[in-house]
Design a protein around this motif. Sequence first.
Motif, PDB file in Angstrom:
ATOM      1  N   UNK A 112       0.867  -1.051   0.058  1.00 55.62           N
ATOM      2  CA  UNK A 112       0.220  -0.114   0.014  1.00 55.62           C
ATOM      3  C   UNK A 112       0.856   1.343   0.028  1.00 55.62           C
ATOM      4  N   UNK A 113       0.753   2.089  -0.909  1.00 51.40           N
ATOM      5  CA  UNK A 113       1.741   3.354  -1.207  1.00 51.40           C
ATOM      6  C   UNK A 113       1.052   4.460  -1.827  1.00 51.40           C
ATOM      7  N   UNK A 114       1.825   5.560  -1.379  1.00 54.08           N
ATOM      8  CA  UNK A 114       1.340   6.858  -2.256  1.00 54.08           C
ATOM      9  C   UNK A 114       2.711   7.673  -2.351  1.00 54.08           C
ATOM     10  N   UNK A 192      14.183  17.153   2.512  1.00 56.86           N
ATOM     11  CA  UNK A 192      13.209  18.248   1.950  1.00 56.86           C
ATOM     12  C   UNK A 192      11.891  17.790   2.281  1.00 56.86           C
ATOM     13  N   UNK A 193      10.865  18.798   1.693  1.00 58.71           N
ATOM     14  CA  UNK A 193       9.720  18.607   1.602  1.00 58.71           C
ATOM     15  C   UNK A 193       9.048  18.127   0.418  1.00 58.71           C
ATOM     16  N   UNK A 194       9.831  17.594  -0.589  1.00 56.90           N
ATOM     17  CA  UNK A 194       9.645  17.239  -2.088  1.00 56.90           C
ATOM     18  C   UNK A 194       8.877  15.869  -2.157  1.00 56.90           C
ATOM     19  N   UNK A 195       8.874  15.633  -3.149  1.00 58.17           N
ATOM     20  CA  UNK A 195       7.983  14.245  -3.544  1.00 58.17           C
ATOM     21  C   UNK A 195       8.924  13.023  -2.990  1.00 58.17           C
ATOM     22  N   UNK A 196       8.177  12.044  -2.201  1.00 54.85           N
ATOM     23  CA  UNK A 196       8.930  10.882  -1.931  1.00 54.85           C
ATOM     24  C   UNK A 196       7.591   9.842  -1.978  1.00 54.85           C
ATOM     25  N   UNK A 197       8.018   8.570  -2.474  1.00 54.20           N
ATOM     26  CA  UNK A 197       7.207   7.337  -2.254  1.00 54.20           C
ATOM     27  C   UNK A 197       7.278   6.819  -0.820  1.00 54.20           C
ATOM     28  N   UNK A 198       6.022   6.675  -0.219  1.00 51.07           N
ATOM     29  CA  UNK A 198       5.691   6.104   1.308  1.00 51.07           C
ATOM     30  C   UNK A 198       5.167   4.784   1.017  1.00 51.07           C
ATOM     31  N   UNK A 199       5.651   3.862   1.586  1.00 48.83           N
ATOM     32  CA  UNK A 199       5.025   2.447   1.341  1.00 48.83           C
ATOM     33  C   UNK A 199       5.014   1.499   2.532  1.00 48.83           C
ATOM     34  N   UNK A 200       3.853   0.745   2.716  1.00 47.25           N
ATOM     35  CA  UNK A 200       3.848  -0.356   3.830  1.00 47.25           C
ATOM     36  C   UNK A 200       3.768  -1.625   3.052  1.00 47.25           C
ATOM     37  N   UNK A 201       4.512  -2.616   3.386  1.00 51.15           N
ATOM     38  CA  UNK A 201       4.336  -4.032   2.777  1.00 51.15           C
ATOM     39  C   UNK A 201       3.916  -4.993   3.818  1.00 51.15           C
ATOM     40  N   UNK A 217       8.680   1.841   3.993  1.00 54.15           N
ATOM     41  CA  UNK A 217       9.531   2.545   3.336  1.00 54.15           C
ATOM     42  C   UNK A 217       9.482   3.709   2.968  1.00 54.15           C
ATOM     43  N   UNK A 218      10.432   4.655   2.917  1.00 53.90           N
ATOM     44  CA  UNK A 218      10.776   5.952   2.378  1.00 53.90           C
ATOM     45  C   UNK A 218      11.268   5.852   1.047  1.00 53.90           C
ATOM     46  N   UNK A 219      10.728   6.007  -0.135  1.00 53.26           N
ATOM     47  CA  UNK A 219      11.430   5.636  -1.317  1.00 53.26           C
ATOM     48  C   UNK A 219      11.627   4.088  -1.202  1.00 53.26           C
ATOM     49  N   UNK A 220      12.658   3.541  -1.367  1.00 50.72           N
ATOM     50  CA  UNK A 220      12.856   2.563  -1.448  1.00 50.72           C
ATOM     51  C   UNK A 220      13.936   2.047  -0.071  1.00 50.72           C
ATOM     52  N   UNK A 221      14.053   2.915   0.991  1.00 47.43           N
ATOM     53  CA  UNK A 221      14.812   2.590   2.177  1.00 47.43           C
ATOM     54  C   UNK A 221      13.760   2.275   3.363  1.00 47.43           C
ATOM     55  N   UNK A 274       0.277  17.252  -0.664  1.00 45.95           N
ATOM     56  CA  UNK A 274      -0.268  16.938  -2.202  1.00 45.95           C
ATOM     57  C   UNK A 274       0.310  15.599  -2.308  1.00 45.95           C
ATOM     58  N   UNK A 275      -0.701  15.004  -3.125  1.00 41.95           N
ATOM     59  CA  UNK A 275      -0.506  13.536  -3.449  1.00 41.95           C
ATOM     60  C   UNK A 275      -0.846  13.395  -4.739  1.00 41.95           C
ATOM     61  N   UNK A 276       0.083  12.363  -5.271  1.00 44.69           N
ATOM     62  CA  UNK A 276       0.200  12.321  -6.753  1.00 44.69           C
ATOM     63  C   UNK A 276      -0.729  11.011  -7.095  1.00 44.69           C
ATOM     64  N   UNK A 277      -0.494   9.837  -6.182  1.00 43.02           N
ATOM     65  CA  UNK A 277      -1.167   8.804  -6.512  1.00 43.02           C
ATOM     66  C   UNK A 277      -1.269   7.882  -5.253  1.00 43.02           C
TER      67      UNK A 277
END
Length: 284
Positions: A112-114, A192-201, A217-221, A274-277
């Motif tokens: 699940x991610x955004x 920063x406050x810029x775009x990052x991918x946030x995910x739970x697996x 995960x933040x991005x892939x970290x 702001x959320x892109x997807x």
Amino acid sequence: MHLKQILSTALLLPTLSHAWQAPTYTGFRRLFAEEFHGPAGSPVDTDVWHYITDLNVNNELQKYTKSNRNLQISGGGTVQIVPRREPDGGWTSGRIESEYHFTPRAGRETIAEGYVRFGDGDPARKQGLWPAFWLLGQAVRNGIDWPMAGEIDILETVNGILTAHGTVHCDVVGGGACNTPIGVGASVPLADQSWHRWRVVFDRTSGDWRSETITWFKDDQQFHQISGERIGSERVWATLGQSPLYFIMNVAVGGDWPGYPTDDTLDGYDSMMEVAYVAVYESE
């Protein structure tokens, strides 16, 4: 194919001048994707999202509204949640919850991610602001009280501090398996406050609830993980890692965790989330 093997296979997201798209991952099928297309100022799709307006929790100050001043499609393939200081000194903001819900299936990994960013305003002037991208147990909608229904916070920040938090709440208030209301969490720094991918697996491939995991995960970290064994109760673990969950996105103002805004706190797009997807995937 396990998640560690497919992280590098995500399609690159296009720039803001093009249509945003949820990525695809080798070995996973996409169950749900919301990409927020539409003209600037338009509302979100109410077949997919519920506007929440009648809510009073955590000693927060804001009044949630349906106004596009507080929540709108940007026209650039994103949704913007914008806190506003009103002329009377009060605050308004936006909160939406997905009609869609998903259940992590036995024998599978579920993602699940955004893709999320924050407004460009000075972080030092965001006292009292509390943006969040999170999951709540569908059982709440069936009359089960919080925190027994389970809550998984994918991303929260407070007061503009460049630190993101991932947390679970469960069981009972006053301690319990998730140390509620504090929760079981971890944090990761933000450059920063810029775009990052946030995910739970959710990993249910082990066949044993004790070794099932939820990983952040933040991005892939990776920055946080819990297991059934850490929670220590099969019944409670089921509320977090085996039961239906739905998405929530909001920007709260004030409340027990951040405290209250000051006269210097920025409102408007400077302090938006702001959320892109938003998307959900399941291993094949």
